[in-house]
Design an enzyme around this catalytic site. Sequence first.
Site, mmCIF file in Angstrom:
data_model
loop_
_atom_site.group_PDB
_atom_site.id
_atom_site.type_symbol
_atom_site.label_atom_id
_atom_site.label_comp_id
_atom_site.label_asym_id
_atom_site.label_seq_id
_atom_site.Cartn_x
_atom_site.Cartn_y
_atom_site.Cartn_z
ATOM 1 N N CYS A 116 0.809 -1.217 0.000
ATOM 2 C CA CYS A 116 0.000 0.000 0.000
ATOM 3 C C CYS A 116 0.842 1.267 0.000
ATOM 4 O O CYS A 116 0.328 2.355 -0.263
ATOM 5 C CB CYS A 116 -0.955 -0.007 1.189
ATOM 6 S SG CYS A 116 -2.124 -1.374 1.111
ATOM 7 N N HIS A 256 -3.558 7.054 2.831
ATOM 8 C CA HIS A 256 -3.917 5.777 2.229
ATOM 9 C C HIS A 256 -5.325 5.397 2.685
ATOM 10 O O HIS A 256 -5.674 5.559 3.853
ATOM 11 C CB HIS A 256 -2.898 4.711 2.668
ATOM 12 C CG HIS A 256 -3.276 3.335 2.236
ATOM 13 N ND1 HIS A 256 -3.632 3.042 0.940
ATOM 14 C CD2 HIS A 256 -3.371 2.173 2.939
ATOM 15 C CE1 HIS A 256 -3.921 1.747 0.855
ATOM 16 N NE2 HIS A 256 -3.784 1.211 2.053
ATOM 17 N N ASN A 286 -10.048 -0.347 -0.482
ATOM 18 C CA ASN A 286 -8.580 -0.243 -0.475
ATOM 19 C C ASN A 286 -8.035 -0.819 -1.785
ATOM 20 O O ASN A 286 -8.072 -2.038 -1.987
ATOM 21 C CB ASN A 286 -8.022 -1.006 0.734
ATOM 22 C CG ASN A 286 -6.511 -0.922 0.847
ATOM 23 O OD1 ASN A 286 -5.840 -0.440 -0.068
ATOM 24 N ND2 ASN A 286 -5.973 -1.405 1.950
HETATM 25 C C1 LIG Z 1 -9.689 -5.627 9.123
HETATM 26 C C2 LIG Z 1 -10.418 -4.680 10.049
HETATM 27 C C3 LIG Z 1 -11.444 -3.868 9.265
HETATM 28 C C4 LIG Z 1 -11.157 -5.485 11.107
HETATM 29 O O1 LIG Z 1 -11.803 -4.627 12.001
HETATM 30 P P1 LIG Z 1 -11.642 -4.832 13.573
HETATM 31 O O2 LIG Z 1 -12.531 -3.855 14.197
HETATM 32 O O3 LIG Z 1 -10.178 -4.782 13.886
HETATM 33 O O4 LIG Z 1 -12.231 -6.256 13.763
HETATM 34 P P2 LIG Z 1 -11.526 -7.536 14.366
HETATM 35 O O5 LIG Z 1 -10.538 -8.103 13.389
HETATM 36 O O6 LIG Z 1 -11.060 -7.256 15.740
HETATM 37 O O7 LIG Z 1 -12.786 -8.483 14.440
HETATM 38 C C5 LIG Z 1 -13.893 -8.188 15.276
HETATM 39 C C6 LIG Z 1 -14.977 -9.202 14.994
HETATM 40 O O8 LIG Z 1 -15.559 -8.914 13.722
HETATM 41 C C7 LIG Z 1 -15.552 -10.084 12.927
HETATM 42 N N1 LIG Z 1 -15.449 -9.729 11.536
HETATM 43 C C8 LIG Z 1 -14.316 -9.588 10.807
HETATM 44 N N2 LIG Z 1 -14.656 -9.253 9.546
HETATM 45 C C9 LIG Z 1 -16.001 -9.187 9.499
HETATM 46 C C10 LIG Z 1 -16.928 -8.912 8.489
HETATM 47 N N3 LIG Z 1 -16.543 -8.613 7.234
HETATM 48 N N4 LIG Z 1 -18.239 -8.921 8.796
HETATM 49 C C11 LIG Z 1 -18.653 -9.200 10.029
HETATM 50 N N5 LIG Z 1 -17.829 -9.497 11.032
HETATM 51 C C12 LIG Z 1 -16.514 -9.489 10.776
HETATM 52 C C13 LIG Z 1 -14.365 -10.874 13.428
HETATM 53 O O9 LIG Z 1 -14.503 -12.235 13.082
HETATM 54 C C14 LIG Z 1 -14.442 -10.634 14.911
HETATM 55 O O10 LIG Z 1 -15.409 -11.498 15.451
HETATM 56 P P3 LIG Z 1 -15.148 -12.201 16.872
HETATM 57 O O11 LIG Z 1 -15.004 -11.059 17.833
HETATM 58 O O12 LIG Z 1 -16.362 -13.016 17.036
HETATM 59 O O13 LIG Z 1 -13.883 -12.974 16.696
HETATM 60 C C15 LIG Z 1 -9.435 -3.719 10.757
HETATM 61 O O14 LIG Z 1 -8.669 -4.434 11.692
HETATM 62 C C16 LIG Z 1 -8.521 -3.032 9.820
HETATM 63 O O15 LIG Z 1 -8.946 -2.173 9.067
HETATM 64 N N6 LIG Z 1 -7.206 -3.343 9.875
HETATM 65 C C17 LIG Z 1 -6.213 -2.715 9.068
HETATM 66 C C18 LIG Z 1 -6.507 -2.980 7.637
HETATM 67 C C19 LIG Z 1 -5.481 -2.399 6.736
HETATM 68 O O16 LIG Z 1 -5.142 -1.272 6.895
HETATM 69 N N7 LIG Z 1 -5.045 -3.223 5.813
HETATM 70 C C20 LIG Z 1 -4.226 -2.880 4.722
HETATM 71 C C21 LIG Z 1 -2.917 -2.414 5.133
HETATM 72 S S1 LIG Z 1 -2.665 -1.074 4.296
#
Ligand SMILES: CC(C)(COP(=O)(O)OP(=O)(O)OC[C@H]1O[C@@H](n2cnc3c(N)ncnc32)[C@H](O)[C@@H]1OP(=O)(O)O)[C@@H](O)C(=O)NCCC(=O)NCCS
Length: 329
Positions: A116, A256, A286
């Site tokens: 990214c 980003h 993204n």
């Molecule tokens: C991926 C991301 C959106 C997840 O959001 P989060 O708030 O951190 O969520 P978590 O990973 O802690 O998961 C929380 C819960 O939501 C669930 N969940 C994950 N994706 C889901 C979806 N698409 N729909 C519903 N539930 C979802 C998980 O399974 C978890 O459930 P659990 O508590 O029963 O285990 C977030 O962590 C993120 O944006 N990370 C960085 C991404 C990024 O920048 N990536 C590219 C690098 S540039």
Amino acid sequence: MARQLAAITGVQGYVPDHIMTNADLEKLVDTTDEWIRTRTGIEQRHILKDPDKATSDMCVEAVRGLLEKTNTDPSEVDMMICATVTPDMPFPDTANITADKLGIKNAFCFDLSAACSGFLYALSTGAKFIESGTHKKVVVIGADQMSSIIDYTDRTTCVIFGDGAGAVMLEPSTDDCGVIDSILKSDGAGRQFLYQKAGGSLHPATLETVQNREHFVYQNGRPVFKAAVTGMSDVVLRLMERNHLTVDDITWMVPHQANMRIIETVAKMADFPMEKIMINIQRYGNTTAGTLPLCLWDYESQLKKGDNIILTAFGGGFTWGATWVKWAY
Ligand SMILES: CC(C)(COP(=O)(O)OP(=O)(O)OC[C@H]1O[C@@H](n2cnc3c(N)ncnc32)[C@H](O)[C@@H]1OP(=O)(O)O)[C@@H](O)C(=O)NCCC(=O)NCCS
């Protein structure tokens, strides 16, 4: 004599026609439109559906428009860098394939892989060739067909990513406009949180790697989220400090587009009002190396010569950085 800078003299983007909405994803995985909107800010993403097309085809669309806009003949381009982690194939480079499709024959072309942060790495690299005086027209592309490496049975990643490409033209300038300063960083220890396991020399493709779904993006979202927030806010603040810039001096921050909550937290930590932040994540998701040039493209009509812009990105690797650009037109 004024320092020769690399001015951005044009920007162009391309996203494929097909739109995948959150409602479409509700049919594929156990998710909801509400979860995706509130946790990521994404409402839809564009997907390249044509099985005969790939990243280079999106690059071709963006660069063709860029050449038209900047009145550049393909023969004048003397360098083209394509930042991507989804090349058409491991080799040759997507930049070379794009050049061939556009009739660009006189250029030094190569790909750059920084996930990214790829566009920022490529922008800084291209700018150095202009500053040194060896190159006069450098095309910098950020492009990814993320749908080619996304597992549409994995709800933790498939809701986030989309496909798209953006490109800028760099040309010499002596009127203080251009790419002025960058802080670019990397930390390979972060590779455990965001990677594509198979398809490289460590785990070449086998029946097993395919069956185990190892050719797709794996992400542990929480550590990536935390590192993205601290990494981007740190380099933005350090870049501003070492150039004696205050928030009032900056017209736009271009972060980003990975997650709306990351964008809001970085803005808060750097003390930027949200009105100064470019945002289009709701429409594209993204697009990895594509997000920054796609933002510049979307906001181009609002930009004025002399505007101070800070671009910042964070991605797999880990890689991150911030770049100060003074808009040139
Ligand atoms: C991926 C991301 C959106 C997840 O959001 P989060 O708030 O951190 O969520 P978590 O990973 O802690 O998961 C929380 C819960 O939501 C669930 N969940 C994950 N994706 C889901 C979806 N698409 N729909 C519903 N539930 C979802 C998980 O399974 C978890 O459930 P659990 O508590 O029963 O285990 C977030 O962590 C993120 O944006 N990370 C960085 C991404 C990024 O920048 N990536 C590219 C690098 S540039």
